[in-house]
Design a protein around this motif. Sequence first.
Motif, PDB file in Angstrom:
ATOM      1  N   ILE A  92       0.464  -1.230   0.375  1.00  0.00           N
ATOM      2  CA  ILE A  92      -0.054  -0.214  -0.370  1.00  0.00           C
ATOM      3  C   ILE A  92       1.124   1.353   0.210  1.00  0.00           C
ATOM      4  O   ILE A  92       0.151   2.213  -1.314  1.00  0.00           O
ATOM      5  CB  ILE A  92      -0.783   0.483   1.205  1.00  0.00           C
ATOM      6  N   LYS A  93       2.198   0.998   0.789  1.00  0.00           N
ATOM      7  CA  LYS A  93       2.597   2.844   1.242  1.00  0.00           C
ATOM      8  C   LYS A  93       3.301   2.457  -0.066  1.00  0.00           C
ATOM      9  O   LYS A  93       3.801   3.886  -0.336  1.00  0.00           O
ATOM     10  CB  LYS A  93       3.980   2.129   1.748  1.00  0.00           C
ATOM     11  N   ASN A  94       3.907   1.698  -1.488  1.00  0.00           N
ATOM     12  CA  ASN A  94       4.225   1.821  -2.342  1.00  0.00           C
ATOM     13  C   ASN A  94       3.672   2.684  -3.443  1.00  0.00           C
ATOM     14  O   ASN A  94       4.311   3.580  -4.689  1.00  0.00           O
ATOM     15  CB  ASN A  94       4.898   0.459  -3.375  1.00  0.00           C
ATOM     16  N   ARG A  95       2.615   2.430  -3.081  1.00  0.00           N
ATOM     17  CA  ARG A  95       0.993   3.328  -3.935  1.00  0.00           C
ATOM     18  C   ARG A  95       0.997   4.510  -3.387  1.00  0.00           C
ATOM     19  O   ARG A  95       0.832   4.035  -2.261  1.00  0.00           O
ATOM     20  CB  ARG A  95       0.048   2.845  -4.484  1.00  0.00           C
ATOM     21  N   ASN A  96       1.501   5.800  -3.829  1.00  0.00           N
ATOM     22  CA  ASN A  96       1.272   6.740  -2.644  1.00  0.00           C
ATOM     23  C   ASN A  96      -0.397   7.209  -2.638  1.00  0.00           C
ATOM     24  O   ASN A  96      -0.724   7.492  -1.274  1.00  0.00           O
ATOM     25  CB  ASN A  96       2.093   8.260  -3.924  1.00  0.00           C
TER      26      ASN A  96
END
Length: 273
Positions: free
Chosen positions: A14-18
């Motif tokens: 999730i974190k890797n998608r802004n």
Amino acid sequence: MSVHDKLENLKNIIKNRNSAAVAFSGGVDSTFLLKVSAEVLGDKVVAITAHSSTYPERELREAKEFAKQNSIRHRVIISEELDVEGFSDNPVNRCYLCKNELYEKIKAVADEEGMEYIFEGSNVDDLGDFRPGMQAVREHGVISPLKEAQLTKEEIRTLSKEMGLNTWDKQAFACLSSRFPYGEKITKERLQMIDRAEQFLLDLGFKQVRVRFHKDIARIEVTQDSFEKIIEPATREKIYTEFKNIGFMYTALDLKGYRTGSMNEGLSQEEKK
């Protein structure tokens, strides 16, 4: 990999998608996904719930309440499947027709909100059933973080319980259109019959239920540990009477009990392609 390792993996995914718009039905999976997404991305998340004839009012109420309690921005859109050409004829690819329109509408809202990605809540257990709607997920570039993290339904329930989510033991829900045999016409009136019948069973205390529509016959699916309760004379009479009032001439109990995708059991491998 432990369930908590999978949770950490999910957070990294999730974190890797802004930023993300989460397709939020209020069910076990999408509630868990929304909660974790909001914890990781903060105000870079918006929940989007589609309301239609196939989506019971109780589910919409619960979705609104969850978003409000957790201070998550929430958009409710109208996505009336019965207006989609061919949907009401209930073809084998009905789910694709629905999801294709749904993700078009969610994409428009995501763009309005400035969200870069769309998340949906399928888990790895969903890989084992016939789900034509997943074609629309792929075509629209929708992300399935729970699948990427290799989380199962049972693990999602476990983590939801640890997080204090009251959906951890909520009954599995699928759109009301799934109660009809393929080729059987879907109408607003018939959907309302199913909704009323299932709500009546839930009000009687049955937790996991399906009422399948077979013209003038209602076929009830409950978990096998509920069989003794449902065939008690007083309960049986209440159900029969209420279902008759709803519009079913006959009421039957499925002896195999509740299972997901029972309407897919008659499909050939060729039809599933």
